[in-house]
Design an enzyme around this catalytic site. Structure first.
Site, PDB file in Angstrom:
ATOM      1  N   CYS A   1       1.021 -10.038  20.125  1.00 10.12           N
ATOM      2  CA  CYS A   1      -0.048  -9.493  19.219  1.00 10.12           C
ATOM      3  C   CYS A   1       0.223 -10.223  17.887  1.00 10.12           C
ATOM      4  CB  CYS A   1      -0.097  -8.036  19.184  1.00 10.12           C
ATOM      5  SG  CYS A   1      -1.089  -7.484  17.879  1.00 10.12           S
TER       6      CYS A   1
ATOM      7  N   CYS B   1      -4.722  -4.417  21.247  1.00 16.32           N
ATOM      8  CA  CYS B   1      -3.674  -3.852  20.823  1.00 16.32           C
ATOM      9  C   CYS B   1      -4.046  -2.441  20.212  1.00 16.32           C
ATOM     10  CB  CYS B   1      -3.032  -4.765  19.825  1.00 16.32           C
ATOM     11  SG  CYS B   1      -2.007  -3.731  18.935  1.00 16.32           S
TER      12      CYS B   1
ATOM     13  N   HIS C   1      -3.776  -2.667  16.275  1.00 13.97           N
ATOM     14  CA  HIS C   1      -4.603  -3.720  15.747  1.00 13.97           C
ATOM     15  C   HIS C   1      -5.976  -3.830  16.319  1.00 13.97           C
ATOM     16  CE1 HIS C   1      -0.597  -4.443  14.343  1.00 13.97           C
ATOM     17  NE2 HIS C   1      -1.107  -4.897  13.192  1.00 13.97           N
TER      18      HIS C   1
ATOM     19  N   HIS D   1       1.037  -1.296  -0.153  1.00 15.20           N
ATOM     20  CA  HIS D   1       0.097  -0.022   0.123  1.00 15.20           C
ATOM     21  C   HIS D   1       1.109   1.370   0.089  1.00 15.20           C
ATOM     22  CE1 HIS D   1       0.752   0.624   4.201  1.00 15.20           C
ATOM     23  NE2 HIS D   1       0.247  -0.456   4.695  1.00 15.20           N
TER      24      HIS D   1
ATOM     25  N   CYS E   1       1.081  -7.444  15.154  1.00 14.37           N
ATOM     26  CA  CYS E   1       2.502  -6.722  15.248  1.00 14.37           C
ATOM     27  C   CYS E   1       3.422  -7.781  15.206  1.00 14.37           C
ATOM     28  CB  CYS E   1       2.537  -6.153  16.855  1.00 14.37           C
ATOM     29  SG  CYS E   1       1.488  -4.777  17.276  1.00 14.37           S
TER      30      CYS E   1
ATOM     31  N   HIS F   1       3.888   1.651   2.325  1.00 10.77           N
ATOM     32  CA  HIS F   1       5.029   0.805   1.865  1.00 10.77           C
ATOM     33  C   HIS F   1       6.049   1.406   0.948  1.00 10.77           C
ATOM     34  CE1 HIS F   1       2.169  -2.634   3.145  1.00 10.77           C
ATOM     35  NE2 HIS F   1       2.911  -2.406   4.124  1.00 10.77           N
TER      36      HIS F   1
ATOM     37  N   LYS G   1      -6.212   6.029  10.082  1.00 10.84           N
ATOM     38  CA  LYS G   1      -5.195   5.043   9.997  1.00 10.84           C
ATOM     39  C   LYS G   1      -5.588   4.474   8.595  1.00 10.84           C
ATOM     40  CE  LYS G   1      -3.048   1.610  11.986  1.00 10.84           C
ATOM     41  NZ  LYS G   1      -2.356   0.537  12.809  1.00 10.84           N
TER      42      LYS G   1
ATOM     43  N   LYS H   1      -8.233  -1.367   6.028  1.00 10.42           N
ATOM     44  CA  LYS H   1      -9.289  -2.151   5.013  1.00 10.42           C
ATOM     45  C   LYS H   1     -10.585  -2.112   5.380  1.00 10.42           C
ATOM     46  CE  LYS H   1      -7.166  -6.012   2.742  1.00 10.42           C
ATOM     47  NZ  LYS H   1      -7.010  -7.605   2.732  1.00 10.42           N
TER      48      LYS H   1
END
Ligand code: MSP
Length: 474
Positions: free
Chosen positions: A127, A144, A147, A19, A130, A22, A295, A298
């Site tokens: 997690c 977390c 996440h 994405h 992570c 990255h 953030k 999806k």
């Protein structure tokens, strides 16, 4: 002076496709690679994919795919995205490569031989998102914070790495900039971590819990902790059977996001010190993108596929849109709807229009390249000095700003001098020569960022034929 440098990106998890985040890291590292090469250094640019561990295994299971198939598919997706973004890496490492796996095993044996690991019963909160243990303090509402999932309680016998033996030494290396963490804000954050309790960390998992990993060479039924496996890519990813060809003589620069700072600035150098190896010279830590204040996720549906942006705007424009949003090192919010506006103002009306205007005028008056004035040369020299300093210190956003200031200066210079009104042939020649000179310098300065455009401009200057660089978009 010619140096041998290794520049790396993090290796990305293959649980999903690449994405915008990255792409940001990878394009930034590519820009640095190109810049250091232009400066005469020999650079080896390494990127790749992180393919083992629970995160990838669980994603594969959810999709009903064999983990290796998911790895093959998504590492390919990364390669395709990097090709579309003009990334010129020298080696793409996959942690499922046999050669990497073998070298990881060798390294772990070395750690064991040097007495840097021990066995211990452990209980903790893990997690999977992570791929790390969290403490109660890290959690928000029992979850977390990154996440939004509850970590798993894990109780098992693992092998541990004696991190605490190396903390004093690493803290000193970082404070003295012998391991240079940039920008300053990231260095402060790392130094702050030493004030908290940092404990030895587990380097293995029970095989029955995490099957998708490299077998630990000692200790039965254990696989190597995915982060240990992953960090070692920086030594194994050279395409040879040797362990760390580049590390011996060269300087190593890691580029990464702030989310994985602790692993890179503390755990990694500690592992290297324990094995008696060289540590990286420099780490550059960047901030995070959010989209419309949120953030990337999806579930929210705001994940940007970089390939889609390349299809719409072209490769160089996408590279520009990635790096021109906010200073490298800080966080920033972007709005996808603003991309068109930024493209039109900076690229179509900015750089593209300037080049077209100057070439058209130069053609009309038959001027190819005359002599530019001292004053203009001095200005360019000043711009270059700031630019080079910015690039050396990875202030990519500021380096771009410096180039665009020069573009603005040229626009103003045209407005003020109105070449189409000049009757004195000599004066006209000087004005246009100044502009042609500026443009050829701009073509050089943008080369690491916009390599295709840089080439196009140089070609246009040679042939005198102007072609549209960035067509205006609606
Ligand atoms: N596999 C580990 C890294 C191992 S390196 C030895 C990992 N992978 S990841 O796929 O999650 O990629 C994390 C990296 O992606 C970040 O460090 C950062 O470089 C980049 N980014 C991911 N999301 C991002 C943003 N929203 N904004 C900017 N960069 C982001 O962690």
């Amino acid at each position: 002076m010619k140096n041998k440098i290794l520049i790396t990106t993090p290796i990305y998890y293959v649980n999903d496709k690449p994405h915008w985040g990255h792409a940001y890291t990878t394009v930034a590292a590519d820009v640095l690679t190109r810049f250091f090469r232009i400066q005469g250094n020999e650079v080896f640019f390494l990127t790749g994919t992180d393919e083992h561990g629970a995160k990838v295994a669980e994603s594969a299971e959810k999709l009903g795919k064999n983990p290796k198939v998911l790895c093959d598919d998504n590492s390919e997706a990364y390669k395709i995205a990097w090709e579309k973004l003009g990334i010129e890496y020298d080696y793409f490492i996959r942690t499922t490569d046999k050669i990497h796996e073998e070298k990881v095993v060798e390294f772990l044996k070395e750690l064991k031989d040097k007495n840097a690991v021990y066995e211990k019963e452990y209980e903790g909160l893990y997690c999977v998102g992570c791929e790390k243990f969290l403490t109660e303090k890290d959690l928000v509402d029992g979850k977390c914070p990154d996440h939004k999932t509850e970590p798993k309680k894990i109780a098992e016998k693992n092998y541990f790495f004696k991190l605490t033996n190396y903390l004093g030494k690493i803290e000193k290396l970082i404070s003295k900039d012998q391991l240079l963490i940039q920008p300053e804000i990231a260095k402060k954050e790392v130094l702050g971590l030493f004030k908290q309790r940092l404990e030895d960390f587990s380097i293995s998992r029970q095989k029955e819990k995490v099957r998708w990993g490299i077998d630990l060479p000692f200790g039965e039924n254990q696989t190597v902790y995915v982060w240990v496996d992953a960090l070692l890519n920086y030594c194994t990813g050279n395409g040879t059977k040797e362990f760390d060809t580049y590390w011996e003589k060269g300087k190593v620069i890691h580029v990464l996001g702030k989310d994985i700072l602790k692993f890179h600035a503390i755990f990694w150098p500690a592992m290297l010190l324990a094995a008696g190896k060289n540590i990286p010279q420099r780490e550059f830590i960047h901030g995070f993108f959010t989209f419309n204040g949120q953030k990337m996720s999806k579930t929210i549906g705001n994940v940007i596929d970089p390939s889609e942006i390349v299809d719409k705007f072209g490769v160089d424009a996408t590279r520009y849109l990635l790096l021109s949003q906010f200073p490298f090192g800080q966080d920033g919010d972007v709005k996808k709807e603003k991309f068109v506006e930024k493209y039109n103002s900076d690229l179509a009306n900015g750089l593209g229009n300037l080049v077209a205007r100057v070439l058209t005028l130069a053609n009309k008056y038959g001027i190819k390249d005359g002599k530019s004035e001292k004053e203009i040369e001095k200005r360019i020299k000043g711009v270059k000095e700031v630019y080079e300093k910015d690039m050396q210190d990875f202030r990519l956003f500021e380096a771009l700003e410096e180039i665009w200031k020069l573009i603005g200066f040229c626009d103003k210079y045209i407005e003020e001098n109105k070449p189409w009104q000049i009757t004195d042939k000599k004066k006209l020649e000087t004005v246009l020569s100044n502009l042609l000179y500026c443009i050829s310098e701009i073509a050089d300065l943008i080369a690491p960022f916009l390599p295709e455009t840089s080439e196009k401009i140089k070609n246009q200057l040679k042939t005198g034929k102007s072609e549209i660089l960035f067509p205006r978009l609606q």
